[in-house]
Design an enzyme around this catalytic site. Structure first.
Site, PDB file in Angstrom:
ATOM      1  N   HIS A  92       0.773  -1.334   0.108  1.00 55.08           N
ATOM      2  CA  HIS A  92       0.087   0.046   0.075  1.00 55.08           C
ATOM      3  C   HIS A  92       0.728   1.336   0.057  1.00 55.08           C
ATOM      4  O   HIS A  92       1.763   1.365   0.898  1.00 55.08           O
ATOM      5  CB  HIS A  92      -0.829   0.120   1.267  1.00 55.08           C
ATOM      6  CG  HIS A  92      -1.894  -1.062   1.076  1.00 55.08           C
ATOM      7  ND1 HIS A  92      -3.323  -0.813   1.945  1.00 55.08           N
ATOM      8  CD2 HIS A  92      -2.114  -2.047   0.425  1.00 55.08           C
ATOM      9  CE1 HIS A  92      -4.123  -1.984   1.727  1.00 55.08           C
ATOM     10  NE2 HIS A  92      -3.534  -2.521   0.762  1.00 55.08           N
ATOM     11  N   LYS A 138       1.215  -0.671  15.094  1.00 56.78           N
ATOM     12  CA  LYS A 138       2.754  -0.796  15.649  1.00 56.78           C
ATOM     13  C   LYS A 138       2.844  -1.931  16.360  1.00 56.78           C
ATOM     14  O   LYS A 138       4.056  -2.484  16.563  1.00 56.78           O
ATOM     15  CB  LYS A 138       2.952   0.356  16.308  1.00 56.78           C
ATOM     16  CG  LYS A 138       2.954   1.668  15.273  1.00 56.78           C
ATOM     17  CD  LYS A 138       4.437   1.599  14.534  1.00 56.78           C
ATOM     18  CE  LYS A 138       4.211   2.574  13.333  1.00 56.78           C
ATOM     19  NZ  LYS A 138       4.517   2.081  12.045  1.00 56.78           N
TER      20      LYS A 138
END
Ligand code: APR
Ligand code: PHB
Length: 389
Positions: free
Chosen positions: A72, A296
């Site tokens: 992406h 994350k």
């Protein structure tokens, strides 16, 4: 039995560390509390930074990821049903790869098994002992039989609820925590994703996220109050609420269907310092938790593995303690930056129950600034694609 390193926990941190150590000829064993099926069944976020991809390549587990992962170059943000794009590629010259964490775990497990690595599943009552001495060992039970493994070092990769962190004396360990006053209700559905890129939406009703696993498997989340009951959320109610929160074009085109998984997760930020004590080294969720907003969690676990693997390699190959002594410092300085970013994404995109009209205006202007300022977009982008190791 004796091993160089005993790894407690067979999640992504423990498995990746095991694989990298084995490649360097450092003898290790993974002790995992759960069954293999249980570990493979956990559904978790799958946005991989390029540093994570490099580490998985180094571990020899990137073939499927390279074929099946989606690169992406941007993410979509949305504010009051109006969408705009953050061009990650243009801003950082990097992209992220969408590939489920479950798949990363499967790839690691099968590679370790193929290479005759040691993983013991269903290990009960795992306990690291004497880690403050030069002769640490780990005890556990397997099929009711007591076992003991002597080692040089113990890697605590056993997640937030693991045993390893609790071994560090209270006088030495310090914790930092923020609990957020909401959760994420997530569903997995066998429907095509609504957008080619992830959509992070700030809406008056609360946050929403449109994510994906593959062309016919979508992952969606909406912010809910902390005490919300999953039974109150029929699929129809979920889709109706999601549509309200997404940008108009996405809401108009979304394909809905029955959910194949539905769950609510609380959001929290947590860090413990230091991340090591004598011969014990904490890695990943055992030492820190981030809210999923910045994606994350897995990436941070991998950067911890990077620092620890590098330090262990130097310890065994050049007989130097320096890397191990600096492990906690090096890992924490990257951890805190990701903690800050995840806190910022969470704060900027969610509705807080106690949000005042002043707070609301600040949040509105933060997002408007983001839409219109390249400088602001760059800060988001460089954190989202991952800070350097
Ligand atoms: N003994 C042995 N194994 C244990 C023990 C114990 N006492 N306690 C926990 N475990 C195992 C868990 O069953 C789990 O498989 O340790 C593993 C820890 O895995 P994770 O929780 O996935 O943590 P980590 O490997 O650090 O991965 C971090 O996973 O949780 C996500 O958001 C997180 O993406 C991040 C990544
Ligand atoms: C997910 O796909 O589960 C996902 C993606 C991005 C996030 C969090 C979760 O920030």
């Amino acid at each position: 039995m004796r091993k160089n390193v005993v790894i407690i926990g067979g999640g992504p941190s423990g498995l990746l560390l095991s694989r990298l150590l084995s490649i360097d000829g450092i003898d290790n064993i993974v002790l995992e509390k759960q069954s293999e099926e249980h570990v493979m069944g956990r559904i978790r976020a799958g946005v991989l930074e390029s540093g994570t991809i490099e580490m998985l390549k180094k571990a020899g587990v990137s073939d499927r990821l390279e074929k099946e992962g989606f690169n992406h170059d941007g993410i979509q943000l949305s504010f009051k049903n109006h969408g705009f794009r953050i061009n990650l590629k243009q801003l950082t010259n990097k992209h992220v790869t969408v590939y489920g964490q479950t798949e990363v775990t499967k790839d690691l497990y099968s590679k370790i098994k193929k290479e005759n690595g040691d993983i013991i599943n269903n290990a009960e009552d795992v306990l690291p002992q004497d880690v403050h001495t030069d002769a640490p060992f780990v005890t556990f039970k397997k099929d009711g039989v007591e076992k003991k493994i002597k080692c040089d070092l113990v890697a605590g990769c056993d997640g937030f609820h693991g045993i390893s962190r609790t071994i560090i004396p209270k006088a030495i360990i310090k914790s930092f925590e923020r609990k957020y006053p909401f959760g994420w209700l997530g569903i997995l559905s066998e429907t095509p994703p609504v957008s080619e890129e992830l959509i992070y939406a700030n809406h008056g009703n609360g946050f929403a996220l449109a994510s994906m696993r593959n062309e016919n498997l979508s992952r969606y989340y909406i912010q809910t109050p902390l005490n919300e009951k999953i039974e109150n959320w029929t699929d129809q109610k979920f889709w109706d609420e999601l549509k309200k929160r997404l940008p108009t074009e996405a809401a108009d085109t979304i394909v809905t269907g029955s959910s194949i998984e539905k769950s609510i997760a609380p959001l929290r930020s947590f860090v413990c310092e230091p991340m090591s004590w004598k011969k014990l080294f904490l890695v990943g969720d055992a030492a820190h938790i981030v809210p999923p907003t910045g994606a994350k969690g897995l990436n941070l676990a991998v950067s911890d593995v990077y620092y620890l693997h590098d330090a262990l390699k130097k310890y065994y190959q050049s007989q130097t303690n320096e890397g191990l002594n600096k492990y906690s410092y090096n890992a924490l300085s990257r951890v805190w930056k990701a903690i800050r970013f995840s806190w910022w994404m969470t704060t900027t995109f969610h509705k807080f129950p106690e949000q005042s009209s002043f707070d609301q205006r600040i949040q509105d202007s933060e997002i408007e600034y983001l839409e219109n300022s390249v400088a602001s977009q760059k800060v988001l982008a460089e954190n989202y694609v991952g800070l350097p190791y």
